[in-house]
Design a protein around this motif. Structure first.
Motif, PDB file in Angstrom:
ATOM      1  N   VAL A  20       0.817  -1.222   0.000  1.00 36.20           N
ATOM      2  CA  VAL A  20       0.000   0.000   0.000  1.00 36.20           C
ATOM      3  C   VAL A  20       0.849   1.269   0.000  1.00 36.20           C
ATOM      4  CG1 VAL A  20      -1.919  -1.157   1.125  1.00 36.20           C
ATOM      5  CG2 VAL A  20      -0.209   0.001   2.538  1.00 36.20           C
ATOM      6  N   ARG A  21       2.143   1.110  -0.132  1.00 36.29           N
ATOM      7  CA  ARG A  21       3.017   2.282  -0.157  1.00 36.29           C
ATOM      8  C   ARG A  21       2.602   3.204  -1.307  1.00 36.29           C
ATOM      9  NH1 ARG A  21       7.990   3.368   2.108  1.00 36.29           N
ATOM     10  NH2 ARG A  21       8.291   1.218   2.829  1.00 36.29           N
TER      11      ARG A  21
ATOM     12  N   PHE B 245      10.795   0.116   8.462  1.00 40.42           N
ATOM     13  CA  PHE B 245      10.084   0.384   7.218  1.00 40.42           C
ATOM     14  C   PHE B 245      10.549   1.729   6.680  1.00 40.42           C
ATOM     15  CE2 PHE B 245       7.408  -1.785  10.320  1.00 40.42           C
ATOM     16  CZ  PHE B 245       7.053  -2.956   9.655  1.00 40.42           C
ATOM     17  N   GLU B 246      11.221   1.717   5.564  1.00 39.12           N
ATOM     18  CA  GLU B 246      11.806   2.947   5.027  1.00 39.12           C
ATOM     19  C   GLU B 246      10.725   4.001   4.772  1.00 39.12           C
ATOM     20  OE1 GLU B 246      14.472   4.491   1.207  1.00 39.12           O
ATOM     21  OE2 GLU B 246      14.058   2.354   1.482  1.00 39.12           O
ATOM     22  N   GLY B 247      10.902   5.171   5.404  1.00 33.34           N
ATOM     23  CA  GLY B 247       9.992   6.274   5.192  1.00 33.34           C
ATOM     24  C   GLY B 247       8.640   6.125   5.849  1.00 33.34           C
ATOM     25  N   VAL B 248       8.494   5.165   6.762  1.00 40.49           N
ATOM     26  CA  VAL B 248       7.207   4.914   7.411  1.00 40.49           C
ATOM     27  C   VAL B 248       7.375   4.987   8.915  1.00 40.49           C
ATOM     28  CG1 VAL B 248       5.403   3.185   7.837  1.00 40.49           C
ATOM     29  CG2 VAL B 248       6.317   3.489   5.529  1.00 40.49           C
ATOM     30  N   GLU B 249       6.525   5.770   9.569  1.00 42.12           N
ATOM     31  CA  GLU B 249       6.529   5.839  11.023  1.00 42.12           C
ATOM     32  C   GLU B 249       6.027   4.510  11.583  1.00 42.12           C
ATOM     33  OE1 GLU B 249       4.387   8.352  14.662  1.00 42.12           O
ATOM     34  OE2 GLU B 249       4.205   9.050  12.580  1.00 42.12           O
TER      35      GLU B 249
ATOM     36  N   TYR C 105      -2.637  -8.478  -4.848  1.00 41.90           N
ATOM     37  CA  TYR C 105      -4.084  -8.394  -4.662  1.00 41.90           C
ATOM     38  C   TYR C 105      -4.468  -7.489  -3.496  1.00 41.90           C
ATOM     39  CZ  TYR C 105      -5.032 -11.772  -8.303  1.00 41.90           C
ATOM     40  OH  TYR C 105      -5.144 -12.388  -9.531  1.00 41.90           O
ATOM     41  N   VAL C 106      -3.590  -7.331  -2.510  1.00 43.68           N
ATOM     42  CA  VAL C 106      -3.843  -6.351  -1.454  1.00 43.68           C
ATOM     43  C   VAL C 106      -4.011  -4.975  -2.077  1.00 43.68           C
ATOM     44  CG1 VAL C 106      -2.780  -5.058   0.436  1.00 43.68           C
ATOM     45  CG2 VAL C 106      -2.745  -7.544   0.479  1.00 43.68           C
ATOM     46  N   ARG C 107      -3.104  -4.618  -2.952  1.00 41.95           N
ATOM     47  CA  ARG C 107      -3.164  -3.282  -3.559  1.00 41.95           C
ATOM     48  C   ARG C 107      -4.430  -3.111  -4.396  1.00 41.95           C
ATOM     49  NH1 ARG C 107       0.685   0.666  -3.718  1.00 41.95           N
ATOM     50  NH2 ARG C 107       0.300   2.350  -5.213  1.00 41.95           N
TER      51      ARG C 107
END
Length: 344
Positions: free
Chosen positions: A114-115, A151-155, A235-237
């Motif tokens: 979902v990025r 996780f790069e760039g994710v809080e 499929y998540v996306r």
């Protein structure tokens, strides 16, 4: 399909509820816009709290953002990045959690899936919490630890509690508002049929919906740490984009399961009902080195439902199953029958 052992998937009591008599906070006024995202009238800023421990046992740390001195420049940049998307529109805030723990491969794949679809924030258990159901922590303090490096760039934050605790703390302490969407998973192992009751993955999603946050739980029918999450990620996306593209019911809960097959063998997505299927269980009796008896839960999965519209059928035939579920457990058919037949 053999049942996962007790250490991995055992039902928790689920009886734990708040014992301190506190009532839920009053809901804030506001409307849902055409995009399905909660308007700013629903996101009144909460007052900052001091560094005291409240009656719920949640550790309240001091600091400008309520999370101690962890408000680094990186976090502030992350906060700023969520304010505007394409054409100046606000990006949806997507809360990600799970029950396998923040270090599990499944949650990393969910974040990657979902990025770019919104501002992603992770709050997940610091250890595996499979089979915890809807348990909450009331007798011990809860702790949050920054894990932004995962996780790069994710809080990201790890929580010492259950999956449901993670959702509660995320809303009250990390986000300080309700996210636009909550995603739980990707679980290692099936959560179809009766598993939805025991599942920590799905309980996190249910908790979000109780708080009027649309949610989805994702599970892959593979318990292996080395499972291939590639097809599931795809499929998540697709599913999340479908949900974000139209107005969302604030109590939306989708239970999504993926067959453990290569992408070229997945036939598509089926909207299903929950199958009537369960585990026929057996407690194996053994003796420990001190000759004291102990019991190990085992069993096998049995499907009593021959319908072709169930999640079990879909997964057996290599479809991604999507089951809309709800936390209202009222049997309305039986209610109507009792109203007509009981002489009260």
């Amino acid at each position: 399909m053999e049942k996962k052992n007790t250490n991995d998937k055992t039902a928790a009591s689920g009886k734990a509820r708040k014992a301190d008599g506190k009532t839920a906070a009053a809901k804030k006024p506001g409307k849902t816009g055409a995009t399905g995202f909660i308007k700013t009238t629903d996101t009144t800023t909460r007052s900052r709290r001091t560094g005291k421990t409240g009656p719920t046992g949640i550790i309240r740390e001091t600091g400008k953002n309520g999370m101690g001195e962890e408000a680094t420049a990186a976090e502030k940049a992350l906060e700023a990045s969520g304010k505007n998307g394409k054409n100046g529109k606000r990006l949806p805030v997507i809360l990600v959690t799970n029950d396998d723990g923040i270090n599990a491969p499944g949650i990393r794949n969910l974040v990657e899936a979902v990025r770019g679809l919104g501002k992603v924030v992770v709050v997940a258990p610091d250890k595996p919490q499979s089979g915890m159901g809807h348990a909450i922590t009331i007798g011990n303090p809860l702790r949050l630890q920054p894990m932004h490096h995962l996780f790069e760039g994710v809080e990201a934050w790890s929580c010492s509690g259950t999956p449901v605790d993670c959702v509660k703390l995320a809303v009250d302490k990390v986000l300080r508002r309700k996210p636009d969407l909550c995603l739980s998973g990707i679980n290692h192992g099936a959560n179809h049929s009766i598993n939805v009751i025991y599942s920590g993955t799905m309980s996190a999603a249910v908790e979000a919906a109780i708080e009027s946050i649309p949610s989805m739980g994702f599970s892959l029918l593979d318990y292996s740490v080395e499972a291939d999450f590639g097809p599931a990620r795809k499929y998540v996306r697709i599913i999340v984009e479908q949900v974000l593209s139209r107005p969302m019911d604030k109590h939306l809960i989708l239970n999504v399961n993926f067959p453990a097959v290569p992408d070229n063998l997945i036939k598509g997505i089926k909207i299903c009902r929950q199958a009537y299927a369960k585990y026929e269980e057996d407690f194996v009796e053994r003796n420990d080195p001190n000759s004291r008896k102990y019991y190990w839960l085992t069993g096998k999965f049995v499907n009593f439902d021959r319908g072709r519209d169930t999640d079990v059928w879909a997964l057996e035939h290599n479809y991604v199953s999507v089951v809309p579920v709800q936390f209202d457990m009222t049997n309305y058919v039986l209610k109507s029958k009792l109203e007509k037949t009981w002489k009260l």
